[in-house]
Write a protein that holds these residues in place. Structure first.
Motif, PDB file in Angstrom:
ATOM      1  N   THR A 197     -10.035  -3.479   7.233  1.00 58.68           N
ATOM      2  CA  THR A 197      -8.846  -2.882   6.638  1.00 58.68           C
ATOM      3  C   THR A 197      -9.066  -1.387   6.473  1.00 58.68           C
ATOM      4  O   THR A 197     -10.154  -0.951   6.072  1.00 58.68           O
ATOM      5  N   VAL A 198      -8.031  -0.621   6.809  1.00 58.31           N
ATOM      6  CA  VAL A 198      -8.071   0.830   6.681  1.00 58.31           C
ATOM      7  C   VAL A 198      -6.783   1.258   5.976  1.00 58.31           C
ATOM      8  O   VAL A 198      -5.690   0.893   6.416  1.00 58.31           O
ATOM      9  N   TYR A 199      -6.922   1.984   4.889  1.00 60.38           N
ATOM     10  CA  TYR A 199      -5.756   2.522   4.195  1.00 60.38           C
ATOM     11  C   TYR A 199      -6.188   3.754   3.416  1.00 60.38           C
ATOM     12  O   TYR A 199      -7.363   4.092   3.387  1.00 60.38           O
ATOM     13  N   GLU A 200      -5.217   4.440   2.823  1.00 64.52           N
ATOM     14  CA  GLU A 200      -5.499   5.655   2.069  1.00 64.52           C
ATOM     15  C   GLU A 200      -4.885   5.573   0.688  1.00 64.52           C
ATOM     16  O   GLU A 200      -3.897   4.862   0.479  1.00 64.52           O
ATOM     17  N   ALA A 201      -5.408   6.348  -0.209  1.00 62.61           N
ATOM     18  CA  ALA A 201      -4.748   6.569  -1.491  1.00 62.61           C
ATOM     19  C   ALA A 201      -3.692   7.651  -1.273  1.00 62.61           C
ATOM     20  O   ALA A 201      -3.851   8.530  -0.430  1.00 62.61           O
ATOM     21  N   ALA A 202      -2.608   7.564  -2.012  1.00 62.93           N
ATOM     22  CA  ALA A 202      -1.564   8.582  -1.944  1.00 62.93           C
ATOM     23  C   ALA A 202      -2.020   9.845  -2.675  1.00 62.93           C
ATOM     24  O   ALA A 202      -3.026   9.841  -3.384  1.00 62.93           O
ATOM     25  N   ASP A 203      -1.265  10.909  -2.519  1.00 65.08           N
ATOM     26  CA  ASP A 203      -1.594  12.171  -3.188  1.00 65.08           C
ATOM     27  C   ASP A 203      -1.718  12.005  -4.697  1.00 65.08           C
ATOM     28  O   ASP A 203      -2.523  12.678  -5.337  1.00 65.08           O
ATOM     29  N   ASP A 204      -0.923  11.085  -5.272  1.00 68.67           N
ATOM     30  CA  ASP A 204      -0.967  10.884  -6.723  1.00 68.67           C
ATOM     31  C   ASP A 204      -2.071   9.923  -7.154  1.00 68.67           C
ATOM     32  O   ASP A 204      -2.193   9.578  -8.319  1.00 68.67           O
ATOM     33  N   GLY A 205      -2.876   9.449  -6.189  1.00 70.26           N
ATOM     34  CA  GLY A 205      -3.982   8.552  -6.489  1.00 70.26           C
ATOM     35  C   GLY A 205      -3.649   7.078  -6.376  1.00 70.26           C
ATOM     36  O   GLY A 205      -4.541   6.227  -6.425  1.00 70.26           O
ATOM     37  N   SER A 206      -2.373   6.733  -6.223  1.00 66.56           N
ATOM     38  CA  SER A 206      -2.008   5.320  -6.104  1.00 66.56           C
ATOM     39  C   SER A 206      -2.478   4.762  -4.764  1.00 66.56           C
ATOM     40  O   SER A 206      -2.540   5.480  -3.772  1.00 66.56           O
ATOM     41  N   HIS A 229       0.848  -1.195   0.000  1.00 66.86           N
ATOM     42  CA  HIS A 229       0.000   0.000   0.000  1.00 66.86           C
ATOM     43  C   HIS A 229       0.881   1.240   0.000  1.00 66.86           C
ATOM     44  O   HIS A 229       1.829   1.334   0.789  1.00 66.86           O
ATOM     45  N   ALA A 230       0.549   2.191  -0.841  1.00 66.87           N
ATOM     46  CA  ALA A 230       1.351   3.405  -0.992  1.00 66.87           C
ATOM     47  C   ALA A 230       1.504   4.166   0.320  1.00 66.87           C
ATOM     48  O   ALA A 230       2.556   4.738   0.596  1.00 66.87           O
ATOM     49  N   VAL A 231       0.454   4.180   1.135  1.00 71.86           N
ATOM     50  CA  VAL A 231       0.472   4.961   2.369  1.00 71.86           C
ATOM     51  C   VAL A 231       0.365   4.048   3.600  1.00 71.86           C
ATOM     52  O   VAL A 231       0.096   4.505   4.703  1.00 71.86           O
ATOM     53  N   GLY A 232       0.571   2.735   3.427  1.00 71.77           N
ATOM     54  CA  GLY A 232       0.471   1.792   4.541  1.00 71.77           C
ATOM     55  C   GLY A 232      -0.947   1.291   4.721  1.00 71.77           C
ATOM     56  O   GLY A 232      -1.864   1.686   3.996  1.00 71.77           O
ATOM     57  N   GLN A 233      -1.107   0.393   5.687  1.00 71.41           N
ATOM     58  CA  GLN A 233      -2.410  -0.233   5.942  1.00 71.41           C
ATOM     59  C   GLN A 233      -2.505  -0.599   7.410  1.00 71.41           C
ATOM     60  O   GLN A 233      -1.515  -0.996   8.027  1.00 71.41           O
TER      61      GLN A 233
END
Length: 137
Positions: A106-115, A53-57
């Protein structure tokens, strides 16, 4: 304030999961929020492929017994009540134990670039069946 409608349960893709797993999406934030939250239910022996995950999980196990592994690390046993945090860029997999169901949030985020998530190979049976290590609570 908004009450979101309940979404239908979806079966996890055979391209990304071994065995049977089902997903209930809770939140898929729209800009500026990038949060993703879902409940994932794994049948015995089911697991997802290696992914990052781009921003972790963050995972929170709500029921059952499962397994998780970071690339290069030991297979760890996870149980209801456990919360696991994977760092951004950390390759890992998770799923149910061979003989038990397992459910997690599960909790995660998309990165600033959308990944969001990059997927790799399926987890080899030899890796999945390695004796898991149970951490002390």
């Amino acid at each position: 304030m908004e009450i979101l409608p309940e979404r239908p349960t979806t079966k996890a893709s055979a391209e990304l999961f071994t065995g049977d797993a089902w997903l209930d999406q809770i939140v898929r934030g729209e800009s500026p929020s990038r949060i993703r939250v879902a409940v994932v239910r794994f049948a015995p022996g089911a697991r997802n492929a290696w992914h990052v995950h781009a921003v972790g999980q963050t995972l929170h196990v709500t029921d059952g017994i499962g397994r998780i592994q970071a690339r290069g690390g030991e297979v760890l046993e996870i149980r209801a009540g456990d919360t696991i945090v994977t760092a951004p860029g950390e390759w890992h997999w998770h799923g149910a134990a061979p003989d038990r169901f397992m459910t997690h949030v599960t909790v995660y985020e998309a990165a600033d670039d959308g990944s969001e998530t990059e997927w790799g190979d399926q987890v080899a049976d030899a890796d999945y069946t390695a004796p898991p290590v149970r951490h002390a609570r």
